[in-house]
Design a protein around this motif. Structure first.
Motif, PDB file in Angstrom:
ATOM      1  N   GLN A   1       0.831  -1.195   0.000  1.00 41.25           N
ATOM      2  CA  GLN A   1       0.000   0.000   0.000  1.00 41.25           C
ATOM      3  C   GLN A   1       0.870   1.251   0.000  1.00 41.25           C
ATOM      4  OE1 GLN A   1      -3.141  -0.007  -0.524  1.00 41.25           O
ATOM      5  NE2 GLN A   1      -3.532  -2.214  -0.240  1.00 41.25           N
ATOM      6  N   THR A   2       0.352   2.309  -0.610  1.00 38.55           N
ATOM      7  CA  THR A   2       1.025   3.604  -0.647  1.00 38.55           C
ATOM      8  C   THR A   2       0.076   4.659  -0.068  1.00 38.55           C
ATOM      9  OG1 THR A   2       0.204   4.172  -2.854  1.00 38.55           O
ATOM     10  CG2 THR A   2       2.252   2.880  -2.738  1.00 38.55           C
ATOM     11  N   GLN A   3       0.510   5.902  -0.053  1.00 36.47           N
ATOM     12  CA  GLN A   3      -0.367   6.969   0.443  1.00 36.47           C
ATOM     13  C   GLN A   3      -1.588   7.126  -0.436  1.00 36.47           C
ATOM     14  OE1 GLN A   3       2.242  10.383   0.722  1.00 36.47           O
ATOM     15  NE2 GLN A   3       2.693   9.955   2.879  1.00 36.47           N
ATOM     16  N   ASP A   4      -1.480   6.713  -1.688  1.00 32.62           N
ATOM     17  CA  ASP A   4      -2.603   6.752  -2.626  1.00 32.62           C
ATOM     18  C   ASP A   4      -3.201   5.346  -2.709  1.00 32.62           C
ATOM     19  OD1 ASP A   4      -4.411   7.024  -4.655  1.00 32.62           O
ATOM     20  OD2 ASP A   4      -2.975   7.675  -6.174  1.00 32.62           O
ATOM     21  N   THR A   5      -4.374   5.158  -2.108  1.00 30.69           N
ATOM     22  CA  THR A   5      -4.989   3.817  -2.068  1.00 30.69           C
ATOM     23  C   THR A   5      -5.317   3.288  -3.457  1.00 30.69           C
ATOM     24  OG1 THR A   5      -7.200   4.793  -1.758  1.00 30.69           O
ATOM     25  CG2 THR A   5      -5.948   4.193   0.229  1.00 30.69           C
TER      26      THR A   5
END
Length: 407
Positions: free
Chosen positions: A122-126
């Protein structure tokens, strides 16, 4: 979503009257083996949400000598099936080939075709997680394993591209160039592009019929830089599972790969960038997890506990993500280990913390240069290079059986 679990998301439970069933996908598949499923949103509009499937299946193009293809598929969470066609069957299912291959000097690619495991970072942008996948090749000519990394941008580009279509005298796969029905097949109802259509049952029959005959995308999904991140060939094992941890070090953030094998070990690996898009792979250590060798089936990272949970047919156990003390009792040893979890604190090799005093911490993951980092320490010059090692294990009791775990 955990591997092996059943995810219904916006679906009603399988078996309910009038609800599409996952088994209905088998019409578009050839003896599939599902590896992972994950809900990944496409936009801020929830009606655009899709469930992505990672699986492998037999090639239908050569029934007498079928190969294996790795695939990524997707369906809309709000798929209700068709009104006249594909009643109670998925009407938005699409699939594409997932390629993990090594380009050869003659332009011929060597493929790792058998998908074994997938890790979703996962990243800050789902909407844009990073996809790590483990593949193997088990043919009579070529054996090996590889790790490939994929971006959602590349995946969406393939699903928004041309559909595969068989035509011509030899009935070959070609990109479909005919008139495209509206809404575009695979589009979710009530979403960004179809706000007035509340259900797939509202879709015209030509859309549903197109979906039934064109579930495959023409282009394949290739990994970042069109090559694997990690490759193993000419070894007597293969990768079975993967887990990835993001670690902040003194010289940047690193992805630490934990790779389970079919001989019951876990390899701890980092990949460092070099010039000209080249990379350098470092195996920090290899851990014998179980006394009786058994393929690693599943791994899960607990960031809170700083533990890696590992399972096999023998049992379940856990390993510490970092064991800085094994790198020796000298600054140079700690620096040469190049483990992003670990740094020399002036007295010992210990867990690195970005909030600790910078002056007393010595770490150089990128270059592993003790001459620069350890000036003033270890004046006796007794520096040792640490080869990747197989570390022993301690026995503990789990569920009445003996399970071997790191101490």
């Amino acid at each position: 979503m955990a591997r092996g679990s059943h995810h219904t998301g916006g679906f009603a439970a399988a078996g309910a009257v009038g609800v599409p069933r996952l088994t209905a996908l088998r019409r578009a598949l050839a003896d599939p083996a599902f590896v992972r499923a994950q809900l990944i949103p496409d936009s801020s509009e929830r009606n655009d949400d899709k469930l992505y499937f990672f699986f492998r299946e037999k090639s239908a193009d050569a029934p007498l000598n079928p190969g294996v293809y790795s695939r990524i598929g997707r369906i809309c969470l709000n798929d209700d099936g068709g009104h006249c066609c594909l009643v109670n069957k998925w009407s938005t299912f699409l699939k594409a080939r997932l390629v993990c291959s090594v380009p050869g000097p003659d332009g011929i690619e060597t493929h790792f075709d058998e998908l074994q495991d997938v890790f979703i970072q996962q990243t800050q942008d789902t909407k844009n997680p990073v996809i790590y996948a483990v593949f193997s090749a088990s043919g009579s000519v070529f054996k090996g394993s590889a790790v490939c990394v994929y971006s959602m941008a590349d995946i969406r580009m393939v699903f928004n591209g041309p559909f595969a279509h068989k035509e011509g005298p030899n009935y070959q796969w070609m990109p479909y160039t005919g008139k495209m029905p509206y809404p575009r097949p695979g589009t979710c109802p009530g979403g960004t592009f179809t706000p007035s259509m509340k259900s797939t049952k509202d879709y015209p029959d030509e859309v549903i019929n197109f979906m039934r005959s064109h579930p495959l995308m023409y282009h394949a999904v290739y990994p970042a830089h069109r090559q694997p991140l990690v490759v193993r060939t000419n070894v007597n094992y293969r990768f079975t599972t993967i887990a990835v941890d993001q670690v902040d070090a003194a010289d940047g953030r690193y992805e630490v790969l934990f790779l389970g094998t079919d001989r019951g070990t876990v390899q701890k690996v980092i990949v460092l960038p070099r010039d000209d898009m080249e990379t350098e792979e470092l195996m920090l250590e290899e851990i014998e997890v179980f006394k009786v060798p058994a393929p690693i089936k599943m791994m899960t990272i607990s960031s809170k506990r700083q533990q890696l949970y590992v399972s096999s047919a023998v049992g379940v156990t856990h390993l510490a993500l970092h064991r800085c003390d094994v790198y020796g009792e000298a600054c140079a040893d700690c620096c040469l280990a190049r483990d992003p979890y670990c740094a020399w604190d002036g007295k010992a090799c210990s867990r690195y913390s970005a909030s600790s005093k910078r002056r007393s911490r010595r770490q150089d993951v990128r270059h592993g240069n003790p001459m620069r980092q350890c000036r003033g320490y270890n004046s006796n010059g007794e520096w040792a290079w640490h080869d990747p090692r197989v570390l022993g294990a301690e026995v503990c009791e789990v569920g009445g059986g003996r399970v071997w775990a790191m101490g």
